[in-house]
Every structure is written in C-alpha cells, then in structure tokens.
Design an enzyme around this catalytic site. Structure first.
Site, PDB file in Angstrom:
ATOM      1  N   HIS A 167       0.865  -1.184   0.000  1.00 34.42           N
ATOM      2  CA  HIS A 167       0.000   0.000   0.000  1.00 34.42           C
ATOM      3  C   HIS A 167       0.902   1.234   0.000  1.00 34.42           C
ATOM      4  O   HIS A 167       2.141   1.123  -0.053  1.00 34.42           O
ATOM      5  CB  HIS A 167      -0.934  -0.034   1.217  1.00 34.42           C
ATOM      6  CG  HIS A 167      -0.243  -0.289   2.519  1.00 34.42           C
ATOM      7  ND1 HIS A 167       0.630   0.619   3.088  1.00 34.42           N
ATOM      8  CD2 HIS A 167      -0.264  -1.361   3.350  1.00 34.42           C
ATOM      9  CE1 HIS A 167       1.080   0.124   4.213  1.00 34.42           C
ATOM     10  NE2 HIS A 167       0.569  -1.093   4.402  1.00 34.42           N
ATOM     11  N   HIS A 220       4.070   1.398   2.130  1.00 34.31           N
ATOM     12  CA  HIS A 220       5.276   0.753   1.587  1.00 34.31           C
ATOM     13  C   HIS A 220       5.917   1.638   0.514  1.00 34.31           C
ATOM     14  O   HIS A 220       7.141   1.744   0.430  1.00 34.31           O
ATOM     15  CB  HIS A 220       4.930  -0.606   0.946  1.00 34.31           C
ATOM     16  CG  HIS A 220       4.396  -1.613   1.914  1.00 34.31           C
ATOM     17  ND1 HIS A 220       3.085  -2.027   1.905  1.00 34.31           N
ATOM     18  CD2 HIS A 220       4.999  -2.308   2.907  1.00 34.31           C
ATOM     19  CE1 HIS A 220       2.900  -2.935   2.846  1.00 34.31           C
ATOM     20  NE2 HIS A 220       4.042  -3.126   3.475  1.00 34.31           N
ATOM     21  N   GLY A 234       8.772   1.106   8.589  1.00 33.17           N
ATOM     22  CA  GLY A 234       7.735   2.078   8.947  1.00 33.17           C
ATOM     23  C   GLY A 234       7.546   2.149  10.451  1.00 33.17           C
ATOM     24  O   GLY A 234       7.589   1.124  11.146  1.00 33.17           O
ATOM     25  N   SER A 283      -1.603  -3.620   5.754  1.00 35.34           N
ATOM     26  CA  SER A 283      -2.073  -4.675   4.846  1.00 35.34           C
ATOM     27  C   SER A 283      -3.322  -5.347   5.416  1.00 35.34           C
ATOM     28  O   SER A 283      -4.100  -5.950   4.675  1.00 35.34           O
ATOM     29  CB  SER A 283      -0.970  -5.711   4.650  1.00 35.34           C
ATOM     30  OG  SER A 283       0.199  -5.067   4.219  1.00 35.34           O
TER      31      SER A 283
END
Ligand code: PAF
Length: 282
Positions: free
Chosen positions: A34, A37, A147, A186
């Site tokens: 998504h 990323h 992240g 996700s």
C-alpha cells in the site's frame, strides 16, 4: 524491474552492482503493498543507487497459524506497484528458498522485545530477527527502511543488528495514514465496511490524548485511551502502553524520559490493528 526468486541470483546481481560502486537500499515487506510501503520505497530511491524490495510472508514470525493462513497475498498487484515505484529488484523467494532447513536461532533480544508485542505474541520478534538478519546477509544493503507503525519492531531490529554486528543504517519512516487518519496496514482490507468506518477512531483517540496528557498523569492518559477506544462498537484494546521510545519500557511519569510513545493494539472485530503516537517531552 527484475523479479528474483533465488538467493544466489540475488547475490550475483548485488555483486555486479557493488562492483560498479553503487549503493543499495532494502525495503523488507510481506507484500499486500500500500502507499505506506511506497513511501519507504520513495525514501530508499532518494538515498540509494539501487533499491531492492523483498516480498515474503515470513512464517516464523506468525504465532497464530490462522493469521498466517489469512495474511493477504497479492503478488501480481504488488509487482505492478513495485514496477511503477521504480524498484530495481523485487526479491520474491519461496519459504524453502529462505528456510532450506529449520531456523533454530534464538536471539537474545532483551527487554525491548519482552513487552507489548513481545508479551502478546511469543516468538514473534525472534521470527522477525530471523528473517531480517537473513535478508540483511543476502542483500548486504547500505540502508534498510522500516515504517514507524511497527514502532517496537524497529527497536528490536536495531538490537538484532547490534547483536549480529551488521554494518547497516536502519532508517525509520513516518506512519502513512488514510485521509481519515487510519494507519495504513495490509490488514485493513480485512475490515468489514462497518469496521472500516469505526477504525479511524483509534488514531482520533490517540490524537485527542495529546491534549488530555497536558493536564493528566501517564496512568490517567492510558486509561483515557483504553476507555475511549473500547466505547466504540467492534473495538477492544489489547494493550495501551506509554513507553520510552529508546528502551520500550513503560514510563510512569512524563518527565521520566526524553521521548514518550503511546503504543496501542486494538481488535476491530477479528482484525488486529496497531498504531502509536509520540507525546511531546515535558
Ligand atoms: O514489518 C513487516 O512487514 C515484517 O515484519 C518484516 C519486517 C518485512 C519482516 O518479515
């Protein structure tokens, strides 16, 4: 972009690139990519000559077989996104390629790995250390990108790098959010429309707690966050801890550390969502 499935082939490509003096950035992922990323990839592209993205749903970090079974797998769509994002190599190995034999390594990750996710998901961080250390040895990147949604994971990876003496820069990147504030994940695709509509209240509550914290203690702020999130339908807080950002240990008063971070895990129906927020130092 080249799709690589074999470790030897990956190593050959990296050796060729290195021979030409190029720097290498790695973005490890479990796929179902998504915009969060993509923001890591963009940063990696800006910092390095070559970008490798690994797409591998790592079985050793799942302590719940059902979670592993239902984890979204979207290789074709992922490859399209990686191509558009300007990735040089997509490393998409099989489980047998990564683990030709059982990985029995046990990492001494210490206190950073014992609280929160470490306490709730026994073995999870050891599995993360196993796969990330393997990827670091295979790709030998100059930098690797993670992240901050998985805030504790970054602390654990830094500890693993220290233990293993791996020469690499770990770059932490800010959380990417949907327009309504929900942290990109996700797992979000598994939310029903009704759950998806409620889920942004996790971030909204954390955000509101910044103001609440200016006049309340750590303990009161924790309780405020837990009670508020639990008051929404479908939602149940698994834990909310306010920890020292460098040690991951719970703090009892605001002046106890230079950076306090509130880390939450919430079940929204069956879907386990995580998020965090940094409190300004007092
Ligand atoms: O954060 C993730 O997606 C995974 O834990 C990682 C770092 C790719 C290791 O499997």
């Amino acid at each position: 972009m080249e799709i690589i499935r074999k470790v030897d082939e990956l190593k050959n490509r990296i050796t060729e690139q290195r021979a030409q003096g190029r720097t290498v950035g790695l973005v490890p992922t479990m796929g179902a990519l998504h915009a969060g990323h993509i923001s890591l990839i963009d940063k990696a592209r800006a910092d390095n000559d070559i970008v490798v993205v690994s797409v591998f749903v790592n079985p050793t970090q799942f302590n719940n077989p059902e979670d592993l079974r239902t984890y979204p797998r979207t290789e074709e769509a992922d490859c399209e996104k990686l191509q558009v994002a300007g990735v040089d190599y997509a490393f998409i190995p099989t489980v047998e390629e990564i683990y030709p034999e059982t990985d029995t390594r046990v990492f001494n990750l210490g206190p950073v790995a014992e609280v929160m996710e470490g306490a709730m998901r026994p073995g999870h961080f050891n599995g993360v250390a196993q796969i990330v250390s393997k990827l670091f040895r295979m790709v030998t990147p100059d930098r690797a990108y993670f992240g901050e949604k998985d805030f504790q994971q970054i602390a654990v990876i830094r500890r693993m790098v220290e233990l293993e003496n791996i020469d690499i820069d770990i770059i932490d990147c800010p959380i990417k959010r949907e327009d309504d504030g929900l942290a990109m994940s996700s797992r979000n695709v598994r939310l029903s429309p009704e759950q998806r509509a409620i889920a942004p209240n996790i971030h909204a509550t954390l955000d509101a707690s910044l103001d609440y914290a200016t006049t309340h203690s750590v303990e009161e702020t924790k309780q405020y966050v837990i009670d508020t999130i639990n008051s929404f339908p479908f939602m149940e807080v698994e834990y909310y801890e306010i920890v020292d950002a460098s040690t991951m240990q719970p703090v009892s008063d605001w002046s106890g550390c230079t950076q306090a971070v509130g880390c939450v895990t919430v079940y929204c129906g069956e879907v386990r969502l995580i998020d965090n927020i940094k409190y300004p130092s007092k």
